[in-house]
Design a protein around this motif. Structure first.
Motif, PDB file in Angstrom:
ATOM      1  N   LEU A  32       6.498  -5.175 -16.865  1.00 60.73           N
ATOM      2  CA  LEU A  32       7.947  -4.974 -16.998  1.00 60.73           C
ATOM      3  C   LEU A  32       8.370  -3.554 -16.640  1.00 60.73           C
ATOM      4  O   LEU A  32       9.445  -3.353 -16.059  1.00 60.73           O
ATOM      5  N   GLY A  51       8.783 -10.099 -12.344  1.00 59.91           N
ATOM      6  CA  GLY A  51       9.388 -10.960 -13.369  1.00 59.91           C
ATOM      7  C   GLY A  51       8.619 -12.271 -13.486  1.00 59.91           C
ATOM      8  O   GLY A  51       8.312 -12.734 -14.593  1.00 59.91           O
ATOM      9  N   PHE A 107       5.320 -11.711 -15.211  1.00 58.52           N
ATOM     10  CA  PHE A 107       5.468 -11.651 -16.660  1.00 58.52           C
ATOM     11  C   PHE A 107       5.546 -13.062 -17.235  1.00 58.52           C
ATOM     12  O   PHE A 107       4.905 -13.365 -18.252  1.00 58.52           O
ATOM     13  N   VAL A 149      14.011 -12.841 -19.608  1.00 57.83           N
ATOM     14  CA  VAL A 149      13.247 -12.541 -18.392  1.00 57.83           C
ATOM     15  C   VAL A 149      13.532 -13.592 -17.325  1.00 57.83           C
ATOM     16  O   VAL A 149      13.746 -13.255 -16.153  1.00 57.83           O
ATOM     17  N   ASP A 172      13.704  -4.944 -20.283  1.00 52.96           N
ATOM     18  CA  ASP A 172      12.554  -4.046 -20.374  1.00 52.96           C
ATOM     19  C   ASP A 172      12.576  -3.281 -21.699  1.00 52.96           C
ATOM     20  O   ASP A 172      11.557  -3.180 -22.389  1.00 52.96           O
ATOM     21  N   TRP A 200      11.453  -5.364 -24.607  1.00 53.06           N
ATOM     22  CA  TRP A 200      10.002  -5.537 -24.662  1.00 53.06           C
ATOM     23  C   TRP A 200       9.317  -4.269 -25.185  1.00 53.06           C
ATOM     24  O   TRP A 200       8.319  -4.343 -25.915  1.00 53.06           O
TER      25      TRP A 200
END
Length: 192
Positions: free
Chosen positions: A66, A99, A102, A140, A178, A181
């Motif tokens: 991220l 992305g 992730f 996300v 971001d 997270w």
């Protein structure tokens, strides 16, 4: 018109409305984080034991993914501001791919948990783990779709330094994802 586009004023990226949304979203997450901390305080043993089942290496990788993604999106916005229009789609594509990376990483992690019988009803910690990371994962996914839309339009040179409000709104949202997270990783994975 973006905030601060008038000569002699400072400029906030994107449109005012996106900042209301980002602020509201941040408040919702702050309430969720506070509720998590309250439940952790009420059952410290359960949270301490359950947290050990998390894959810290995968959580760290998610963080790196991220951070890289946000960096690529920031580079795209800088290139757009400089009218380096050939570079914008490349950086946005990097944001989309990270992305997706992730999402893949989180899918592996969820599969690991579910395959050993860990579910949202296992205990209070895992209820919060799945709720917090699940809501974040939805962010996300939404952000990745939005970045993909930007990428498609940037390839057609739809945006320029004078018409960049939409890309800045999406980039601002992506940076919120971001930031969330960056709070979630230590809250869930690194707690003691």
């Amino acid at each position: 018109m973006a905030v601060g586009d008038r000569p002699g004023t400072s400029r906030l990226p994107g449109l005012e409305g996106v900042w209301v949304f980002i602020g509201a979203d941040a408040v919702v997450f702050a309430l969720l984080f506070g509720s998590f901390m309250n439940d952790r305080r009420a059952a410290p043993e359960v949270f301490a034991v359950s947290h050990q089942a998390l894959n810290v290496d995968l959580g760290g990788l998610d963080t790196l993914i991220l951070l890289t993604s946000s960096w690529l999106v920031a580079l795209a916005m800088r290139a757009l501001a400089r009218d380096e229009l050939d570079r914008v789609p490349r950086f946005l594509l990097g944001g989309v791919l990270t992305g997706l990376l992730f999402v893949g990483s989180k899918s592996v992690e969820y599969t690991e948990k579910l395959s050993v019988g860990i579910t949202p009803v296992s205990d209070g910690f895992f209820m919060w783990y799945f709720v917090l990371t699940g809501i974040h994962l939805l962010h996300v996914l939404a952000g990745t779709v939005l970045l993909g839309m930007l990428w498609t339009r940037a390839r057609r040179r739809r945006y320029t330094s004078t018409d960049r409000a939409t890309p800045e709104c999406v980039a601002s949202f992506w940076h919120l994802v971001d930031l969330l997270w960056i709070v979630l990783f230590p809250l869930l994975y690194l707690q003691r």
